[in-house]
Scaffold this motif. Structure first.
Motif, PDB file in Angstrom:
ATOM      1  N   PHE A 151      55.543  30.134 -29.547  1.00  0.00           N
ATOM      2  CA  PHE A 151      55.062  31.515 -29.189  1.00  0.00           C
ATOM      3  C   PHE A 151      53.621  31.369 -28.205  1.00  0.00           C
ATOM      4  CE2 PHE A 151      54.288  36.134 -29.225  1.00  0.00           C
ATOM      5  CZ  PHE A 151      55.736  36.549 -28.853  1.00  0.00           C
ATOM      6  N   ASP A 152      52.650  30.605 -29.096  1.00  0.00           N
ATOM      7  CA  ASP A 152      51.337  30.701 -28.602  1.00  0.00           C
ATOM      8  C   ASP A 152      51.367  29.870 -27.212  1.00  0.00           C
ATOM      9  OD1 ASP A 152      50.483  31.998 -30.855  1.00  0.00           O
ATOM     10  OD2 ASP A 152      49.464  29.980 -31.862  1.00  0.00           O
ATOM     11  N   ASN A 153      52.233  28.911 -26.939  1.00  0.00           N
ATOM     12  CA  ASN A 153      52.084  28.135 -25.604  1.00  0.00           C
ATOM     13  C   ASN A 153      52.607  29.310 -24.387  1.00  0.00           C
ATOM     14  OD1 ASN A 153      51.579  25.656 -26.623  1.00  0.00           O
ATOM     15  ND2 ASN A 153      53.360  24.599 -25.804  1.00  0.00           N
ATOM     16  N   LEU A 154      53.270  30.399 -24.746  1.00  0.00           N
ATOM     17  CA  LEU A 154      53.734  31.115 -23.972  1.00  0.00           C
ATOM     18  C   LEU A 154      52.557  31.897 -23.354  1.00  0.00           C
ATOM     19  CD1 LEU A 154      56.845  32.612 -25.027  1.00  0.00           C
ATOM     20  CD2 LEU A 154      56.871  30.757 -23.809  1.00  0.00           C
ATOM     21  N   GLY A 174      45.969  29.988 -34.503  1.00  0.00           N
ATOM     22  CA  GLY A 174      46.616  30.094 -33.304  1.00  0.00           C
ATOM     23  C   GLY A 174      46.930  31.666 -33.067  1.00  0.00           C
ATOM     24  N   LYS A 175      46.956  32.072 -31.708  1.00  0.00           N
ATOM     25  CA  LYS A 175      46.904  33.417 -31.563  1.00  0.00           C
ATOM     26  C   LYS A 175      48.030  34.462 -32.120  1.00  0.00           C
ATOM     27  CE  LYS A 175      46.983  36.452 -27.279  1.00  0.00           C
ATOM     28  NZ  LYS A 175      45.852  36.838 -27.373  1.00  0.00           N
ATOM     29  N   SER A 176      49.207  33.873 -32.483  1.00  0.00           N
ATOM     30  CA  SER A 176      50.340  34.522 -33.070  1.00  0.00           C
ATOM     31  C   SER A 176      49.785  34.702 -34.740  1.00  0.00           C
ATOM     32  CB  SER A 176      51.681  33.805 -32.982  1.00  0.00           C
ATOM     33  OG  SER A 176      51.872  33.822 -31.758  1.00  0.00           O
ATOM     34  N   ARG A 230      46.572  34.666 -35.887  1.00  0.00           N
ATOM     35  CA  ARG A 230      45.141  35.080 -36.127  1.00  0.00           C
ATOM     36  C   ARG A 230      45.337  36.774 -36.416  1.00  0.00           C
ATOM     37  NH1 ARG A 230      41.101  37.693 -33.845  1.00  0.00           N
ATOM     38  NH2 ARG A 230      39.126  37.546 -34.440  1.00  0.00           N
ATOM     39  N   TRP A 231      46.160  37.468 -35.720  1.00  0.00           N
ATOM     40  CA  TRP A 231      45.950  38.733 -35.738  1.00  0.00           C
ATOM     41  C   TRP A 231      46.487  39.318 -37.047  1.00  0.00           C
ATOM     42  CZ3 TRP A 231      50.153  42.131 -36.643  1.00  0.00           C
ATOM     43  CH2 TRP A 231      51.382  41.579 -36.250  1.00  0.00           C
ATOM     44  N   GLY A 232      47.389  38.557 -37.602  1.00  0.00           N
ATOM     45  CA  GLY A 232      48.011  39.127 -38.988  1.00  0.00           C
ATOM     46  C   GLY A 232      47.138  38.861 -40.022  1.00  0.00           C
ATOM     47  N   MET A 233      46.431  37.416 -39.896  1.00  0.00           N
ATOM     48  CA  MET A 233      45.222  37.197 -40.895  1.00  0.00           C
ATOM     49  C   MET A 233      44.221  38.164 -40.911  1.00  0.00           C
ATOM     50  SD  MET A 233      45.960  34.569 -42.525  1.00  0.00           S
ATOM     51  CE  MET A 233      46.942  33.007 -42.836  1.00  0.00           C
ATOM     52  N   MET A 234      44.008  38.482 -39.548  1.00  0.00           N
ATOM     53  CA  MET A 234      42.709  39.391 -39.916  1.00  0.00           C
ATOM     54  C   MET A 234      42.962  40.950 -40.369  1.00  0.00           C
ATOM     55  SD  MET A 234      40.200  37.831 -38.700  1.00  0.00           S
ATOM     56  CE  MET A 234      40.956  36.548 -39.503  1.00  0.00           C
ATOM     57  N   GLN A 235      44.500  41.391 -40.195  1.00  0.00           N
ATOM     58  CA  GLN A 235      44.953  42.538 -40.797  1.00  0.00           C
ATOM     59  C   GLN A 235      44.678  42.146 -42.319  1.00  0.00           C
ATOM     60  OE1 GLN A 235      48.983  43.031 -39.186  1.00  0.00           O
ATOM     61  NE2 GLN A 235      48.147  45.058 -38.317  1.00  0.00           N
ATOM     62  N   ASP A 236      45.286  41.155 -42.812  1.00  0.00           N
ATOM     63  CA  ASP A 236      45.398  40.835 -44.112  1.00  0.00           C
ATOM     64  C   ASP A 236      43.679  40.820 -44.640  1.00  0.00           C
ATOM     65  OD1 ASP A 236      47.875  40.598 -44.567  1.00  0.00           O
ATOM     66  OD2 ASP A 236      48.050  38.507 -44.359  1.00  0.00           O
ATOM     67  N   GLY A 269      36.519  30.052 -40.453  1.00  0.00           N
ATOM     68  CA  GLY A 269      37.610  29.588 -39.740  1.00  0.00           C
ATOM     69  C   GLY A 269      38.815  29.663 -40.328  1.00  0.00           C
ATOM     70  N   ALA A 270      39.671  28.820 -40.021  1.00  0.00           N
ATOM     71  CA  ALA A 270      41.140  29.165 -40.749  1.00  0.00           C
ATOM     72  C   ALA A 270      41.266  28.713 -42.002  1.00  0.00           C
ATOM     73  CB  ALA A 270      42.063  28.124 -39.766  1.00  0.00           C
ATOM     74  N   VAL A 271      40.408  27.513 -42.491  1.00  0.00           N
ATOM     75  CA  VAL A 271      40.424  27.172 -43.907  1.00  0.00           C
ATOM     76  C   VAL A 271      39.626  28.303 -44.730  1.00  0.00           C
ATOM     77  CG1 VAL A 271      39.583  25.473 -45.479  1.00  0.00           C
ATOM     78  CG2 VAL A 271      40.633  25.048 -43.522  1.00  0.00           C
ATOM     79  N   GLY A 272      38.507  28.822 -44.252  1.00  0.00           N
ATOM     80  CA  GLY A 272      37.792  29.916 -44.678  1.00  0.00           C
ATOM     81  C   GLY A 272      38.581  31.139 -45.159  1.00  0.00           C
ATOM     82  N   ILE A 273      39.071  31.582 -43.944  1.00  0.00           N
ATOM     83  CA  ILE A 273      39.916  32.947 -44.070  1.00  0.00           C
ATOM     84  C   ILE A 273      41.152  32.714 -45.148  1.00  0.00           C
ATOM     85  CG2 ILE A 273      41.529  34.440 -43.024  1.00  0.00           C
ATOM     86  CD1 ILE A 273      38.691  34.773 -42.357  1.00  0.00           C
TER      87      ILE A 273
END
Length: 667
Positions: free
Chosen positions: A346-349, A569-571, A573-579, A509-513
């Motif tokens: 999905f992110d490649n799109l 990845g874009k797909s 990140r937004w869910g992680m930020m919601q969490d 970053g990813a690991v911190g989140i």
């Protein structure tokens, strides 16, 4: 005992050999709407792998319905390419179908030579920010006719069936949804009027292909859009679709701009199948369940329980095209499971790149990256048993090299084991297990708990070496970083240490989140506990929600950059930020840690000093390469490659692909 997954099924006279349906997924592999060799190779491999039915697409019905990277079905000149694709799928054992669609307001003017997208009403989407042109009555008639003509081309090209996409926020579901349809004519207002466009498309397609040609629809079970079409309305739409001539329904979920995660790792396997069951209860045609079905056991259970008649397995067949045959022959332990990272598909799109796969470096490169036998088998040593090292070992062994994989720890997996530690990320640990199985089947000799040094290399005397020694966490030069209550995120993710009640995570970053979310979930209700309390009405739903999202830790993430999770990845990140918000994680961006004390972390932000109370401090500021052997290998004159974090810290996707290419190319 007959396996329900491998019982044939008939759809309007078309027999499908099993219940595995590969749904249409945009691959960005067409060239100016024309089917390419890359597309043919990709789908031929999935057909050989045993899928019962494969739907390609989506395919365009006119030049405003998609873009040149879509498969085209809007002109007669495109029929020969479609025919090539039909032959490749059918001759390799699967039934072949094409999905037709019109993107509506989801299309971009920049992809259509400046022409504006069209929609039932001039309401922009959150994806494009563009205001579409409202279709008038003549325009609606033209689009309906275009669907019918495209379906006739699909039939002429030799496909076994045709599918119409009537969900996901594209044109048909835009007409159906009161959120995007604010018309006052016969196509807007009441539910009956909002159904009209979609039903007219189905009726026109049915007339074009005749009564005996199978016609499927992929529709939503729930839009998950506030003010949009919900579950009950869509169940009624399903009834009307079947009455209009549809032979099977594939049940999708959500729009692209919906706020409920649909495809990422945190989504439980098969969780949306209840929507298929709700529709199956109302219709008398086969119903196909979709989303996050990546394991034969889940697929088998859904069919056995009467939830659905078939299962849509999409990205799991990108990850392992031979999933069906492995399951059919009782070799399920050999399956490489999709981890739902969305990084390569999905992110490649969003990057306008063809689809690739983290788990399968051959996906989309079936011909370009063939693993032909080597003319000169080597005694190859791979140092490091993380994703890069395992990927390299598997590829090299497939070419005929004699491979020894050496790992200093007691198990294979490397940073996949870290990636799989946070809640909802355990698919990465599954991938570590899958790769370990692939290493064993490839005949690779594995040596664990071995620390490779110059003496070991001298004694082993390999012909060539692949260095996949990974990385180590960075320790920043902050006053107080040496205090005993300071630890690395890796220590939390591996369970080597515990923390106090108030935790400051340095690095967003990813690991911190992921580490912050792991800690924030400590003390929350488990899924099992939540179900028990809900079923027995022990607490009000609002209280249960709080108990499921508020744990025993107070967690704050501190990040120097202006935003968190920039390397997700874009797909994802937004869910992680919601969490992060949902679980009450505190955040400080554009903030620099200037000191760590036994009681707090001192930060500077906007020329202002603030003290964040902290019983424990977790460091998640990055990774640096660990490559102590390159000097030794060079001194011994051995051919070598460096891959993964040992070369440069990056994502698991990069490690997998770099390792594969090194294993494939070393000679």
């Amino acid at each position: 005992m007959n396996d329900p997954l491998f019982q044939p099924i008939t759809i309007n006279g078309m027999e499908v050999k099993n219940r595995i349906f590969m749904p249409a997924m945009h691959l960005n592999m067409a060239a100016n709407y024309v089917v390419t060799d890359r597309l043919v190779d990709f789908y031929a491999e999935r057909a050989r792998g045993g899928a019962g039915m494969i739907t390609v697409g989506y395919a365009t019905v006119d030049e405003r319905s998609g873009n040149p990277t879509n498969i085209g079905a809007h002109e007669d000149s495109l029929i020969p390419g479609l025919a090539r694709l039909a032959v490749a799928i059918r001759e390799n054992g699967a039934r072949a179908s094409v999905q037709l669609n019109h993107a509506g307001r989801y299309n971009h003017s920049m992809l259509m030579g400046g022409r504006r997208p069209v929609a039932p009403s001039p309401i922009p989407s959150r994806l494009t920010r563009e205001i579409p042109d409202e279709l008038d009555a003549d325009g609606i008639g033209e689009v309906v006719g275009s669907f019918a003509k495209a379906a006739r081309r699909v039939q002429e090209a030799g496909f076994d069936s045709v599918e119409v996409l009537a969900g996901t926020g594209y044109l048909i579901s835009e007409f159906l949804s009161p959120l995007t349809n604010q018309r006052s004519d016969g196509y807007g207002g009441s539910f009956e009027n909002r159904c009209r466009f979609g039903l007219e498309v189905i009726q026109a397609v049915r007339r074009a292909v005749g009564d005996s040609f199978p016609l499927l629809v992929r529709m939503n079970g729930n839009d998950f859009m506030k003010g949009g079409s919900g579950r009950e309305e869509l169940r009624e739409f399903a009834v009307r679709l079947v009455a209009a001539g549809v032979d099977a329904l594939c049940v999708n979920v959500g729009w692209h701009e919906a706020q409920v995660p649909q495809i990422v790792t945190e989504v439980p396997r098969g969780v949306f199948a209840y929507l298929a069951r709700g529709i199956r209860d109302r219709v008398d045609v086969p119903v196909i369940a979709s989303h996050r079905i990546n394991d034969p056991a889940v697929a088998r259970e859904l069919i056995s329980d009467g939830t659905c008649d078939m299962v849509a397995i999409g990205r799991a067949l990108i990850a392992d095209p031979w999933f069906p045959e492995k399951a059919r022959h009782g070799r399920e332990q050999e399956i490489v499971h999709c981890v739902a990272c969305a990084q390569g598909c999905f992110d490649n799109l969003f990057k306008m790149k063809p689809v690739e796969c983290l788990c399968n470096p051959l996906a989309g490169y079936e011909r370009a990256r063939e693993l032909g036998p080597t003319a000169k088998p080597l005694n190859l040593m791979v140092v490091g048993g993380g994703p890069a090292g395992m990927s390299a070992a598997i590829a090299a062994a497939a070419r005929g090299h004699r491979v020894t994989l050496v790992e200093r720890c007691g198990r294979l997996g490397g940073q996949l084991l870290l990636a799989g530690a946070p809640p909802g990320r355990d698919e990465f640990r599954e991938l570590a297990h899958d790769l370990e199985q692939q290493v064993a089947r490839a005949g690779v000799t594995v040596r664990l708990d071995v620390d490779v040094d110059r003496a070991f290399l001298t004694t082993a005397a390999p012909d060539a070496v692949i260095l996949a020694t990974g990385g180590i966490p960075v320790t920043p030069a902050i006053p107080g970083v040496e205090l005993p209550h300071v630890c690395q995120a890796w220590d939390i993710l591996t369970g080597k240490t515990t923390v106090g009640q108030r935790v400051a995570v340095i690095g967003g970053g990813a690991v911190g989140i992921e580490t912050a979310l792991l800690l924030a979930e400590k003390g929350t209700l488990s899924g099992e506990a939540l179900k028990f309390l809900l079923v027995h009405e022990a607490e009000p739903p609002e209280t249960l929600y709080t108990l499921a999202t508020r744990g025993s830790k107070e967690v704050t993430v501190i990040e120097m950059l202006d935003e968190l999770g920039s390397n997700f990845g874009k797909s994802t990140r937004w869910g992680m930020m919601q969490d992060v918000a949902r679980y009450g994680v505190g955040t400080r961006t554009a903030s620099r840690v200037v000191a760590i004390d036994s009681r707090f972390v001192r930060i500077e932000s906007n020329d202002r000093i603030e003290e964040i109370p902290a019983d424990s401090v977790v460091l998640a500021v990055g990774t640096r390469s660990l490559n102590p052997l390159q000097e030794h290998v060079t001194a011994q004159g051995l051919p070598f490659r460096v891959v993964g974090d040992a070369e440069s810290p990056a994502m698991v996707f990069d490690a997998m692909h770099q390792g594969f290419l090194a294993g494939r190319e070393i000679d």
